[in-house]
Write a protein that holds these residues in place. Structure first.
Motif, PDB file in Angstrom:
ATOM      1  N   THR A  89       0.831  -1.202   0.000  1.00  0.00           N
ATOM      2  CA  THR A  89       0.000   0.000   0.000  1.00  0.00           C
ATOM      3  C   THR A  89       0.868   1.254   0.000  1.00  0.00           C
ATOM      4  N   LEU A  90       2.033   1.158   0.626  1.00  0.00           N
ATOM      5  CA  LEU A  90       2.963   2.281   0.700  1.00  0.00           C
ATOM      6  C   LEU A  90       3.974   2.272  -0.443  1.00  0.00           C
ATOM      7  N   GLY A  91       3.654   1.508  -1.490  1.00  0.00           N
ATOM      8  CA  GLY A  91       4.547   1.466  -2.645  1.00  0.00           C
ATOM      9  C   GLY A  91       5.858   0.779  -2.360  1.00  0.00           C
ATOM     10  N   GLY A  92       5.852  -0.112  -1.360  1.00  0.00           N
ATOM     11  CA  GLY A  92       7.075  -0.827  -1.016  1.00  0.00           C
ATOM     12  C   GLY A  92       8.117   0.048  -0.356  1.00  0.00           C
ATOM     13  N   LEU A  93       7.729   1.294   0.013  1.00  0.00           N
ATOM     14  CA  LEU A  93       8.622   2.227   0.711  1.00  0.00           C
ATOM     15  C   LEU A  93       9.946   2.443  -0.016  1.00  0.00           C
ATOM     16  N   GLY A  94       9.956   2.128  -1.313  1.00  0.00           N
ATOM     17  CA  GLY A  94      11.185   2.290  -2.078  1.00  0.00           C
ATOM     18  C   GLY A  94      12.250   1.276  -1.720  1.00  0.00           C
ATOM     19  N   ILE A  95      11.882   0.236  -0.980  1.00  0.00           N
ATOM     20  CA  ILE A  95      12.851  -0.735  -0.461  1.00  0.00           C
ATOM     21  C   ILE A  95      12.862  -2.030  -1.257  1.00  0.00           C
ATOM     22  N   GLU A  96      11.703  -2.437  -1.753  1.00  0.00           N
ATOM     23  CA  GLU A  96      11.574  -3.774  -2.347  1.00  0.00           C
ATOM     24  C   GLU A  96      12.606  -4.024  -3.443  1.00  0.00           C
ATOM     25  N   ALA A  97      12.872  -3.025  -4.266  1.00  0.00           N
ATOM     26  CA  ALA A  97      13.805  -3.208  -5.380  1.00  0.00           C
ATOM     27  C   ALA A  97      15.223  -3.497  -4.901  1.00  0.00           C
ATOM     28  N   GLU A  98      15.520  -3.159  -3.639  1.00  0.00           N
ATOM     29  CA  GLU A  98      16.869  -3.357  -3.117  1.00  0.00           C
ATOM     30  C   GLU A  98      17.063  -4.749  -2.517  1.00  0.00           C
TER      31      GLU A  98
ATOM     32  N   TYR B   3      18.764 -11.391  14.278  1.00  0.00           N
ATOM     33  CA  TYR B   3      19.317 -11.614  12.940  1.00  0.00           C
ATOM     34  C   TYR B   3      20.351 -12.729  12.940  1.00  0.00           C
ATOM     35  N   ILE B   4      21.312 -12.683  13.856  1.00  0.00           N
ATOM     36  CA  ILE B   4      22.345 -13.719  13.845  1.00  0.00           C
ATOM     37  C   ILE B   4      21.783 -15.071  14.265  1.00  0.00           C
ATOM     38  N   GLY B   5      20.621 -15.061  14.901  1.00  0.00           N
ATOM     39  CA  GLY B   5      19.962 -16.317  15.243  1.00  0.00           C
ATOM     40  C   GLY B   5      19.203 -16.921  14.079  1.00  0.00           C
ATOM     41  N   ILE B   6      18.969 -16.126  13.038  1.00  0.00           N
ATOM     42  CA  ILE B   6      18.192 -16.598  11.883  1.00  0.00           C
ATOM     43  C   ILE B   6      19.057 -16.767  10.643  1.00  0.00           C
ATOM     44  N   ALA B   7      19.796 -15.745  10.275  1.00  0.00           N
ATOM     45  CA  ALA B   7      20.554 -15.758   9.021  1.00  0.00           C
ATOM     46  C   ALA B   7      21.808 -16.614   9.163  1.00  0.00           C
ATOM     47  N   PRO B   8      22.005 -17.603   8.290  1.00  0.00           N
ATOM     48  CA  PRO B   8      23.230 -18.422   8.351  1.00  0.00           C
ATOM     49  C   PRO B   8      24.468 -17.544   8.193  1.00  0.00           C
ATOM     50  N   GLU B   9      25.492 -17.834   8.958  1.00  0.00           N
ATOM     51  CA  GLU B   9      26.672 -16.964   8.992  1.00  0.00           C
ATOM     52  C   GLU B   9      27.269 -16.736   7.610  1.00  0.00           C
ATOM     53  N   GLU B  10      27.351 -17.796   6.817  1.00  0.00           N
ATOM     54  CA  GLU B  10      27.989 -17.671   5.511  1.00  0.00           C
ATOM     55  C   GLU B  10      27.127 -16.924   4.496  1.00  0.00           C
ATOM     56  N   HIS B  11      25.901 -16.613   4.860  1.00  0.00           N
ATOM     57  CA  HIS B  11      25.002 -15.911   3.939  1.00  0.00           C
ATOM     58  C   HIS B  11      24.560 -14.554   4.492  1.00  0.00           C
ATOM     59  N   ARG B  12      25.312 -14.004   5.439  1.00  0.00           N
ATOM     60  CA  ARG B  12      24.983 -12.681   5.994  1.00  0.00           C
ATOM     61  C   ARG B  12      25.587 -11.600   5.097  1.00  0.00           C
ATOM     62  N   THR B  13      24.981 -11.428   3.950  1.00  0.00           N
ATOM     63  CA  THR B  13      25.499 -10.485   2.970  1.00  0.00           C
ATOM     64  C   THR B  13      25.184  -9.049   3.378  1.00  0.00           C
ATOM     65  N   ILE B  14      26.041  -8.140   2.925  1.00  0.00           N
ATOM     66  CA  ILE B  14      25.899  -6.715   3.245  1.00  0.00           C
ATOM     67  C   ILE B  14      25.172  -6.018   2.100  1.00  0.00           C
ATOM     68  N   ASN B  15      24.168  -5.231   2.442  1.00  0.00           N
ATOM     69  CA  ASN B  15      23.395  -4.503   1.437  1.00  0.00           C
ATOM     70  C   ASN B  15      23.204  -3.067   1.931  1.00  0.00           C
ATOM     71  N   LYS B  16      24.162  -2.217   1.606  1.00  0.00           N
ATOM     72  CA  LYS B  16      24.118  -0.843   2.097  1.00  0.00           C
ATOM     73  C   LYS B  16      22.922  -0.079   1.541  1.00  0.00           C
ATOM     74  N   ARG B  17      22.572  -0.353   0.299  1.00  0.00           N
ATOM     75  CA  ARG B  17      21.464   0.383  -0.317  1.00  0.00           C
ATOM     76  C   ARG B  17      20.165   0.148   0.458  1.00  0.00           C
ATOM     77  N   MET B  18      19.908  -1.085   0.815  1.00  0.00           N
ATOM     78  CA  MET B  18      18.690  -1.370   1.563  1.00  0.00           C
ATOM     79  C   MET B  18      18.770  -0.782   2.967  1.00  0.00           C
ATOM     80  N   ASP B  19      19.944  -0.902   3.577  1.00  0.00           N
ATOM     81  CA  ASP B  19      20.139  -0.318   4.914  1.00  0.00           C
ATOM     82  C   ASP B  19      19.834   1.178   4.908  1.00  0.00           C
ATOM     83  N   GLU B  20      20.324   1.861   3.880  1.00  0.00           N
ATOM     84  CA  GLU B  20      20.124   3.317   3.782  1.00  0.00           C
ATOM     85  C   GLU B  20      18.649   3.662   3.633  1.00  0.00           C
TER      86      GLU B  20
END
Length: 682
Positions: A335-344, A629-646
């Motif tokens: 409804t909020l247009g994905g807050l501009g986040i979904e594409a990231e 987060y560290i309890g859910i995301a496997p350590e080897e797949h904890r990728t960094i995504n600065k664009r989404m963070d921003e």
């Protein structure tokens, strides 16, 4: 509903192989030129009297329109998968309601114009009912992932850790669930039994694999707190049931609900226990149970509350049950247009982050009618969890990667910015000796003045006040001087003593590494420049952001920032770091210098107790996000995504925070003599 007259004599394809597609073809198939069915998992075979084809074949035969027969949230995911190709080939992409899925929804930060039932309307409907049934998933509970299918990726990672590799596991797992669900509502062990038949030799049994998925899945499930009042109200007014399409046993669901504090219901009606889903007659089971509970009363009024337009609303109404639709988190998000986040969103790590955020941000299905319809967070804690936590997760993992690459043997988490980071870092790495190190720009300067050039450098940084005040604040000197040379002499004399005092502190805490990492949040490098004079080892700075890096090039400082110059200039982070500096700090005052015994001498605290409490609440939210987060995301797949963070961080400027103390925070920089109200930087 979609206008099918416009599609007569046009080649069309239908996306989806579920029973909704079967119903659509039965009702509307006559007269339509359906060249085939599309699916994200199958591209051959036959179903409902039509061939299953690939998107390539649909393009080849000249499909004019693809109709997506799926719920709104799934439509968005499908549009993301095939929308770009459809646009390129000139193929229209519509959902079954006629909505153009290629049209981007404008990003919004309020719920103006939303059409949904209010909380009061739900309460009124509950008051009219003899019995109330609630859907479970996405209504009473939510998963801390973006979509439930993300669970299958997490299962795949766990299997691979155990040496079990099943090609296209997530795709096959979902495909088999869909296939079995066409004829009956399967149990989880049924799905895995069929998977093992197809896969051949796997060391785990179907029961073992089903239990593995259950443990992973149920570790992600949290209560949707925004439904508490409605559920409690229903328990007071009449008999309450939970009716759910689910492949878990009744005992397993009862244990889950007990852990979440959801109780007081009459019964749980689960599809796999009866072999039929909601759209296959499960609501008739509900009717029978209610009739028996009311001593055979045939006209007991039943209300079913759920989020899915088809399985909850249409299917219940077909069984003569009244309904009320609540919005799930994805509904509100879109409804909020994905807050501009979904594409990231790119990876499973991103899906985990967003799922964690949405489980709280949209935990109340009626948030659209509160706080003047603005997107809101309930507290400073939630602000930390939802908008700052993801960025701090990525920065901390980057920090770990960098210090190990640099062969660091000691880490100094410099006060006050290192207060939170040390706590986060200790959760993922204790292999390198680390210390919370008392320092500040002021303390480093007071101990590091060795020449007139040093003094000149500090003086080049503008102070918003007169020279005498600058001498007091920056150098801790309240004496008269008769010339510039006299002033410099005073500063160097004071610094010589401070250097000795500071070294006593360093010796006291045992900081003596050869390769020492120093953390600073946002800085030019001034503190590191003067701290280096106090250590025999080499200092390597790891900063979140370095300001004016060219300013320090002549000093040959070894600094590596999380944000490179190019990334910083191309992002909005430069506009938002002031907020972070105010929040990511210690509850203690800044240290100005050290006494003769090497003990820190603190500045007078200028923050109010309320402001400190607010910052600590935000940090508690960040810590909770990090732990989840560290309890859910496997350590080897904890990728960094600065664009989404921003994008998530920038929402701080868009949302309403239900904690007035947040808006009273002050961005302090006493070294420059500046105090800025946080509203001015939001």
């Amino acid at each position: 509903m979609i206008n099918l007259e416009n599609l007569l004599n046009k080649n069309i394809a239908i996306y989806g192989l579920g029973t909704e597609t079967e119903r659509f073809i039965a009702q509307h198939g006559d007269g339509l030129s359906i060249v085939g069915l599309l699916d994200g998992f199958w591209d051959s075979g036959e179903m409902y009297g039509h061939r299953i084809i690939s998107l390539d074949e649909a393009v080849k035969v000249g499909v004019h329109t693809i109709i997506v027969v799926a719920r709104p949230g799934s439509c968005k995911a499908i549009a993301k998968q095939i929308g770009e190709r459809c646009a390129k080939e000139g193929i229209k992409l519509l959902d079954v309601r006629g909505k153009n899925l290629l049209k981007k929804t404008e990003v919004a930060y309020d719920f103006e114009g939303i059409q949904a039932g209010s909380e009061k309307e739900l309460m009124d409907e509950i008051d009219k009912a003899d019995a109330v049934s609630f859907d479970l998933f996405d209504t009473l509970v939510v998963r801390k992932v973006f979509e439930y299918t993300d669970v299958f990726e997490l299962v795949d990672y766990k299997l691979r850790q155990n040496g079990i590799v099943i090609d296209d596991f997530a795709k096959r797992r979902l495909g088999l669930e869909k296939e079995l669900s066409k004829s009956f509502a399967p149990k989880l062990v049924d799905i895995y039994g069929r998977l093992l038949e197809d896969c051949g030799d796997v060391s785990l049994s179907a029961e073992d694999m089903a239990e593995l998925e259950r443990k992973i899945d149920q570790g992600l499930i949290v209560k949707r707190a925004g439904m508490d009042e409605a559920f409690s109200h229903a328990k007071v007014c009449g008999k309450v049931y939970i009716t759910t399409d689910c492949y878990y046993s009744k005992r397993q669901i009862e244990e889950l609900l007990n852990d979440l504090g959801i109780n007081g219901y009459q019964d749980i009606i689960i599809s796999c226990e009866y072999g039929k889903a909601k759209n296959q007659g499960l609501f008739d089971v509900l009717k029978d149970q209610v009739r028996d509970a009311f001593g055979g009363k045939e006209n007991a009024k039943i209300l079913h509350v759920g989020d899915d337009e088809y399985t909850d609303i249409e299917s219940a109404e077909k069984s003569g049950i009244d309904t009320f639709r609540v919005l799930n988190g994805r509904d509100l998000f879109y409804t909020l247009g994905g807050l501009g986040i979904e594409a990231e969103m790119q990876s499973i790590a991103d899906k985990v982050k967003l799922g964690m955020v949405f489980s709280r941000l949209f935990g109340d299905p009626f948030c659209f009618e509160k706080n003047e319809k603005k997107l809101s967070v309930s507290s400073a804690y939630e602000l930390g969890y939802d908008f700052i936590g993801p960025l701090m997760v990525d920065f901390t993992h980057w920090f770990k990667e960098m210090v190990h690459k640099a062969d660091i043997d000691e880490i100094l988490f410099c006060a006050r910015d290192g207060y939170l980071l040390q706590k986060l870092y200790s959760q993922i790495d204790n292999s390198i000796d680390s210390k919370y190190f008392m320092t500040s720009r002021t303390a480093a300067i007071r101990a590091g003045m060795e020449s007139a050039a040093d003094v000149e450098y500090v003086d080049s940084m503008r102070f918003f006040g007169d020279d005498r005040k600058a001498l007091q604040v920056r150098f801790g000197i309240d004496k008269e001087f008769d010339s510039a040379e006299g002033r410099t002499a005073l500063i160097i004399e004071k610094s010589n003593q401070q250097k000795e005092n500071y070294k006593k502190y360093i010796e006291k805490i045992g900081a003596k590494g050869k390769q020492i990492a120093v953390f600073d949040f946002v800085a030019k490098g001034t503190s590191q420049l003067f701290l280096q004079k106090l250590f025999d080892g080499h200092l390597k700075g790891f900063y979140f952001l370095q300001l004016e890096p060219e300013f320090m090039q002549r000093n040959n400082l070894d600094i590596q920032p999380f944000y490179s110059d190019e990334e910083r200039d191309a992002s909005a982070i430069f506009d938002d770091y002031y907020v972070l500096e105010t929040i990511v700090t210690s509850p203690d005052p800044s240290v100005d210098e050290f006494d003769l015994e090497g003990n820190p001498v603190f500045a007078i605290e200028t923050r109010s107790s309320e402001s400190i409490r607010c910052a600590m609440d935000i940090q508690a939210g960040i810590e909770a996000f990090f732990k989840d987060y560290i309890g859910i995301a496997p350590e080897e797949h904890r990728t960094i995504n600065k664009r989404m963070d921003e994008k998530l961080l920038s929402l701080i400027k868009k949302v309403h925070v239900n904690d007035e103390e947040f808006y009273k925070l002050v961005v302090e920089d006493p070294f420059f003599g500046r105090m800025t109200d946080i509203r001015e930087v939001l």
